[in-house]
Design an enzyme around this catalytic site. Structure first.
Site, PDB file in Angstrom:
ATOM      1  N   ARG A 136      38.935 -39.235 -37.230  1.00  0.00           N
ATOM      2  CA  ARG A 136      39.529 -38.162 -36.435  1.00  0.00           C
ATOM      3  C   ARG A 136      41.041 -38.210 -36.546  1.00  0.00           C
ATOM      4  NH1 ARG A 136      36.152 -37.569 -30.877  1.00  0.00           N
ATOM      5  NH2 ARG A 136      34.293 -37.486 -32.179  1.00  0.00           N
TER       6      ARG A 136
ATOM      7  N   SER B 234      34.750 -33.276 -31.951  1.00  0.00           N
ATOM      8  CA  SER B 234      34.031 -33.279 -30.683  1.00  0.00           C
ATOM      9  C   SER B 234      34.789 -32.557 -29.571  1.00  0.00           C
ATOM     10  CB  SER B 234      33.717 -34.723 -30.296  1.00  0.00           C
ATOM     11  OG  SER B 234      32.856 -34.751 -29.195  1.00  0.00           O
ATOM     12  N   HIS B 235      35.146 -33.307 -28.526  1.00  0.00           N
ATOM     13  CA  HIS B 235      35.754 -32.692 -27.347  1.00  0.00           C
ATOM     14  C   HIS B 235      37.266 -32.567 -27.469  1.00  0.00           C
ATOM     15  CE1 HIS B 235      35.618 -36.991 -27.251  1.00  0.00           C
ATOM     16  NE2 HIS B 235      36.704 -36.973 -26.494  1.00  0.00           N
TER      17      HIS B 235
ATOM     18  N   LYS C 197      32.488 -36.870 -40.088  1.00  0.00           N
ATOM     19  CA  LYS C 197      31.638 -38.046 -39.993  1.00  0.00           C
ATOM     20  C   LYS C 197      30.437 -37.888 -40.910  1.00  0.00           C
ATOM     21  CE  LYS C 197      29.584 -36.425 -35.656  1.00  0.00           C
ATOM     22  NZ  LYS C 197      29.103 -36.825 -34.331  1.00  0.00           N
TER      23      LYS C 197
ATOM     24  N   ASP D  34      30.052 -29.898 -25.126  1.00  0.00           N
ATOM     25  CA  ASP D  34      31.379 -30.089 -25.721  1.00  0.00           C
ATOM     26  C   ASP D  34      31.516 -29.388 -27.065  1.00  0.00           C
ATOM     27  OD1 ASP D  34      29.735 -31.767 -27.202  1.00  0.00           O
ATOM     28  OD2 ASP D  34      31.314 -33.252 -27.525  1.00  0.00           O
TER      29      ASP D  34
ATOM     30  N   ASP E 284      31.159 -30.106 -30.225  1.00  0.00           N
ATOM     31  CA  ASP E 284      30.117 -30.207 -31.253  1.00  0.00           C
ATOM     32  C   ASP E 284      28.712 -30.276 -30.664  1.00  0.00           C
ATOM     33  OD1 ASP E 284      30.715 -32.739 -30.222  1.00  0.00           O
ATOM     34  OD2 ASP E 284      30.010 -33.763 -32.016  1.00  0.00           O
TER      35      ASP E 284
ATOM     36  N   ASP F 125      27.142 -32.306 -28.537  1.00  0.00           N
ATOM     37  CA  ASP F 125      26.360 -33.515 -28.266  1.00  0.00           C
ATOM     38  C   ASP F 125      26.531 -34.029 -26.837  1.00  0.00           C
ATOM     39  OD1 ASP F 125      28.929 -34.400 -28.714  1.00  0.00           O
ATOM     40  OD2 ASP F 125      28.400 -35.895 -30.238  1.00  0.00           O
ATOM     41  N   ARG F 126      27.500 -33.491 -26.096  1.00  0.00           N
ATOM     42  CA  ARG F 126      27.683 -33.946 -24.708  1.00  0.00           C
ATOM     43  C   ARG F 126      27.094 -32.948 -23.724  1.00  0.00           C
ATOM     44  NH1 ARG F 126      33.359 -37.027 -23.905  1.00  0.00           N
ATOM     45  NH2 ARG F 126      33.293 -38.197 -25.855  1.00  0.00           N
TER      46      ARG F 126
ATOM     47  N   THR G 277      29.982 -49.183 -27.024  1.00  0.00           N
ATOM     48  CA  THR G 277      30.247 -47.745 -26.956  1.00  0.00           C
ATOM     49  C   THR G 277      30.134 -47.093 -28.335  1.00  0.00           C
ATOM     50  OG1 THR G 277      31.690 -48.010 -25.064  1.00  0.00           O
ATOM     51  CG2 THR G 277      32.045 -46.056 -26.420  1.00  0.00           C
TER      52      THR G 277
ATOM     53  N   GLU H  67      25.212 -42.574 -22.573  1.00  0.00           N
ATOM     54  CA  GLU H  67      26.544 -43.118 -22.349  1.00  0.00           C
ATOM     55  C   GLU H  67      27.146 -42.421 -21.141  1.00  0.00           C
ATOM     56  OE1 GLU H  67      28.702 -44.455 -26.141  1.00  0.00           O
ATOM     57  OE2 GLU H  67      28.121 -42.403 -26.553  1.00  0.00           O
ATOM     58  N   GLU H  68      28.025 -43.156 -20.455  1.00  0.00           N
ATOM     59  CA  GLU H  68      28.687 -42.575 -19.282  1.00  0.00           C
ATOM     60  C   GLU H  68      29.546 -41.371 -19.643  1.00  0.00           C
ATOM     61  OE1 GLU H  68      32.176 -42.747 -19.376  1.00  0.00           O
ATOM     62  OE2 GLU H  68      31.891 -43.805 -21.281  1.00  0.00           O
ATOM     63  N   SER H  69      29.904 -41.251 -20.914  1.00  0.00           N
ATOM     64  CA  SER H  69      30.810 -40.203 -21.371  1.00  0.00           C
ATOM     65  C   SER H  69      30.057 -38.893 -21.618  1.00  0.00           C
ATOM     66  CB  SER H  69      31.502 -40.662 -22.647  1.00  0.00           C
ATOM     67  OG  SER H  69      30.532 -41.055 -23.618  1.00  0.00           O
TER      68      SER H  69
ATOM     69  N   LYS I  83      23.392 -37.985 -29.742  1.00  0.00           N
ATOM     70  CA  LYS I  83      23.254 -37.506 -28.382  1.00  0.00           C
ATOM     71  C   LYS I  83      23.173 -35.981 -28.450  1.00  0.00           C
ATOM     72  CE  LYS I  83      28.229 -37.982 -27.280  1.00  0.00           C
ATOM     73  NZ  LYS I  83      28.913 -38.818 -28.269  1.00  0.00           N
TER      74      LYS I  83
ATOM     75  N   ARG J 206      40.734 -46.749 -20.992  1.00  0.00           N
ATOM     76  CA  ARG J 206      39.651 -46.310 -20.118  1.00  0.00           C
ATOM     77  C   ARG J 206      39.295 -47.467 -19.189  1.00  0.00           C
ATOM     78  NH1 ARG J 206      38.639 -41.657 -22.648  1.00  0.00           N
ATOM     79  NH2 ARG J 206      38.014 -41.528 -24.832  1.00  0.00           N
TER      80      ARG J 206
HETATM   81  C1  VG1 Z   1      34.250 -41.612 -26.593  1.00  0.00           C
HETATM   82  C2  VG1 Z   1      33.216 -42.045 -25.572  1.00  0.00           C
HETATM   83  C3  VG1 Z   1      31.988 -42.598 -26.268  1.00  0.00           C
HETATM   84  C4  VG1 Z   1      31.440 -41.540 -27.245  1.00  0.00           C
HETATM   85  C5  VG1 Z   1      32.546 -41.117 -28.203  1.00  0.00           C
HETATM   86  C6  VG1 Z   1      32.115 -40.011 -29.120  1.00  0.00           C
HETATM   87  O1  VG1 Z   1      34.669 -42.719 -27.340  1.00  0.00           O
HETATM   88  O2  VG1 Z   1      33.747 -42.996 -24.700  1.00  0.00           O
HETATM   89  O3  VG1 Z   1      31.029 -42.952 -25.301  1.00  0.00           O
HETATM   90  O4  VG1 Z   1      30.366 -42.056 -27.981  1.00  0.00           O
HETATM   91  O5  VG1 Z   1      33.679 -40.656 -27.459  1.00  0.00           O
HETATM   92  O6  VG1 Z   1      31.686 -38.902 -28.412  1.00  0.00           O
HETATM   93  P1  VG1 Z   1      36.043 -43.510 -27.034  1.00  0.00           P
HETATM   94  O7  VG1 Z   1      36.141 -44.559 -28.091  1.00  0.00           O
HETATM   95  O8  VG1 Z   1      37.147 -42.489 -27.083  1.00  0.00           O
HETATM   96  O9  VG1 Z   1      35.888 -44.056 -25.655  1.00  0.00           O
HETATM   97  V1  VG1 Z   1      31.872 -37.362 -29.102  1.00  0.00           V
HETATM   98  O10 VG1 Z   1      31.136 -36.284 -28.134  1.00  0.00           O
HETATM   99  O11 VG1 Z   1      33.409 -37.425 -29.451  1.00  0.00           O
HETATM  100  O12 VG1 Z   1      31.083 -37.411 -30.649  1.00  0.00           O
HETATM  101 CO    CO Z   2      30.878 -34.544 -29.067  1.00  0.00          CO
END
Ligand code: VG1
Ligand code: CO
Length: 546
Positions: A23, A114-115, A127, A280, A282, A284-285, A347, A366-368, A379, A499
């Site tokens: 990224r 992603s987000h 990816k 989000d 892409d 997956d969230r 994670t 995941e909590e995220s 996810k 975090r």
């Molecule tokens: C974050 C989240 C993690 C998740 C990752 C990708 O990573 O904490 O739980 O798997 O994003 O999600 P980090 O290293 O920034 O904490 V996504 O929706 O970006 O594919």
């Molecule tokens: Co995502």
């Protein structure tokens, strides 16, 4: 057949994939040879591409289509026989995982940050998912990274652009490019997993929901599934048009960034829909909301676990659950109640792959705001929403009732995450290093009145393939079950994000109605004091609280 152009190149030294792929800002990706080097490194390090099928698509952000044309030309020059690309270059992350698996592909390249915000000044990402449809495990990302450090040339063809808007087959030299409907395979899979008749009846009975696609990739998926197939009224899906800058938004489904949705769900009286959800960039969230009620992602995984058998695809039961280390222990308690194992992984979704492939875990989270199952290897935001709808329809209970049932059965775990974004990298790393250095001396001490029972830097050995990962986050566990976790984000593109994950169990039902931040106030203070966050960063508080 056009001649393959072998272009000389030199390595970039910053192509190490993070938590979820490579990224960087769009401007980094637009440098000549930057994308090409990484794509060639994928082709060079993953065996079996000759004559194989590649799945290709992305979340529709700025630079998506340009990158897709480049990757198609490189795929043809590297011996790929067939590329399956989503119409208009769109494929959600779980949608791509689904297509890779259903169509027996060698792998997939997903273009997404992603987000993270998009647009010319936003972020971009890439990816690789191998043939099981999941994020490449570290063994593969390490090999790709090693290749980027020594790459000397890449292969490409000079062919005209492929028309990404027309479904069907075209050829690029002797490679076939098939433009596919990004939703079709995925929607069919959802129909097999969930009781669409029951959900349809729920909507017919007047159940109202609002799904916020945040101008990202899930718009077309949610419209087709929720509105067309399940009969939810038109307008159930808001912000459903994918835009390459997400309408200048931040496509992150949480209480801060999905504010429009949150306001609707917290409106007075009947104005509030029965359920709200967002996804989000892409897809997956997911965030799940009941009427004036927020479901913590960790609780969502636990509630799905307890009620899974209400959905036809999970009627045979859940073999096991897996959660990332910083996710709350609510899923562990749900699993214990059912007598099934709960696995704790680092994670990042890539760590769930072996457990899912081996049939040890059925549900993961995941909590995220990430939840998923063995139906794909990513996810899956919309899947989680459909799962909730199925459970609501089958149980006749509201979202809030279902979460209160969970608390009644396993206790409530108050949980919050505090993010400190865009810190100077050195400052954040020093904070973490200093904390790590103190870990051995913390055991047995009292911090904020709580006795420290464990203080370590999480290390993991995969129970299936024995691979290891270390340095996955500092955890401090207290005698009363409270926990603080610190780690640095691996998905950002500027500075560092710290975090801090804070939780404590509350088993007394009379105390299940507190405000989360208030319920955790003393632990939040302990977390700050232990790491010296405010002193070191000069920040008055976190940037984002979820
Ligand atoms: C974050 C989240 C993690 C998740 C990752 C990708 O990573 O904490 O739980 O798997 O994003 O999600 P980090 O290293 O920034 O904490 V996504 O929706 O970006 O594919
Ligand atoms: Co995502």
């Amino acid at each position: 057949m056009s001649a393959i152009r072998v272009e000389p190149t030199t390595p970039f030294d910053d192509q190490k994939p993070g938590t979820s792929g490579l990224r960087k800002t769009v401007s980094v990706f637009r440098q000549p040879r930057y994308l090409e080097n990484f794509v060639q490194a994928i082709f060079d390090s993953v065996p079996g591409r000759q004559g194989a099928t590649l799945v290709l698509g992305g979340d529709g952000r700025f630079h998506n289509k340009t990158a897709i044309q480049t990757i198609i030309r490189m795929a043809a020059a590297n011996g790929i026989a067939r590329v399956l690309v989503g119409r208009d270059g769109l494929l959600s992350t779980p949608g791509a995982s689904c297509v890779i698996r259903e169509r027996g592909a060698w792998g997939g390249i997903i273009l997404s940050a992603s987000h993270n915000p998009g647009g010319p000044d936003g972020d971009f990402g890439i990816k690789f998912n191998p043939s099981n449809g999941g994020p490449a495990p570290e063994r593969i990302t390490d090999a790709i990274y090693a290749r980027t450090r020594e790459i000397g040339e890449y292969c490409i063809l000079d062919t005209p652009e492929v028309d990404l808007s027309a479904l069907g087959e075209q050829t690029v030299d002797d490679m076939v490019v098939e433009v596919i409907d990004p939703v079709a395979d995925y929607a069919a899979l959802m129909e097999r997993l969930f009781d669409f008749d029951a959900i349809r009846a729920l909507f017919q009975g007047g159940f109202r929901m609002c799904f916020d696609a945040m101008h990202a990739v899930t718009g077309p998926y949610a419209r087709e599934i929720l509105e067309n197939r399940l009969g939810a009224p038109a307008g159930t899906v808001i912000n459903g048009e994918p835009l390459d800058d997400f309408n200048e938004g931040h496509p992150d489904p949480n209480l801060v960034h999905a504010r429009d949705l949150v306001e609707r769900l917290f409106a007075d009286g009947d104005a509030a829909p029965d359920m709200g959800a967002a996804s989000d960039g892409d897809g997956d969230r997911n965030m799940i909301l009941g009427r004036r009620f927020y479901v913590t992602p960790s609780d969502s995984l636990a509630a799905l676990t307890l009620n899974a058998t209400l959905a036809p695809g999970y009627a045979r039961g859940v073999a096991g659950v897996a959660r990332s280390m910083p996710t709350s222990r609510a899923p562990d308690r749900a699993a214990a109640l059912l007598g099934i194992p709960c696995f704790e992984t680092p994670t990042g979704w890539k760590f769930f792959g072996t457990l899912l492939d081996a049939g040890k875990a059925t549900l993961c989270g995941e909590e995220s705001f990430g939840t998923g199952s063995d139906h794909v290897r990513e996810k899956d935001g919309l899947w989680a929403v459909l799962f909730w709808l199925n459970i609501v329809a089958a149980s006749g209970k509201s979202v809030e009732d279902l979460v209160r049932d969970l608390w009644a059965r396993v206790g409530r775990i108050y949980y919050t995450r505090h993010d400190y974004e865009d810190l100077p990298k050195r400052q954040a790393e020093t904070l973490m290093n200093d904390l790590r250095a103190r870990l051995p001396s913390l055991f047995g001490t009292k911090q904020g009145g709580r006795l420290v029972m464990l203080a370590d830097d999480f290390a993991y050995t995969d129970p299936v393939d024995g691979s290891t990962a270390s340095g996955q986050g500092v955890r401090i566990l207290f005698e009363d079950g409270a926990r603080i976790v610190y780690r640095l984000s691996g998905t950002g593109t500027a500075g560092a994000t710290l975090r801090v994950y804070i939780e404590r169990p509350e088993d007394d039902p009379a105390r299940h109605d507190m405000d989360t931040q208030a319920a955790l106030a003393d632990l939040i203070a302990t977390a700050d004091a232990l790491a010296g966050i405010q002193d070191r960063t000069g920040r008055g508080g976190p940037t984002v609280i979820t």
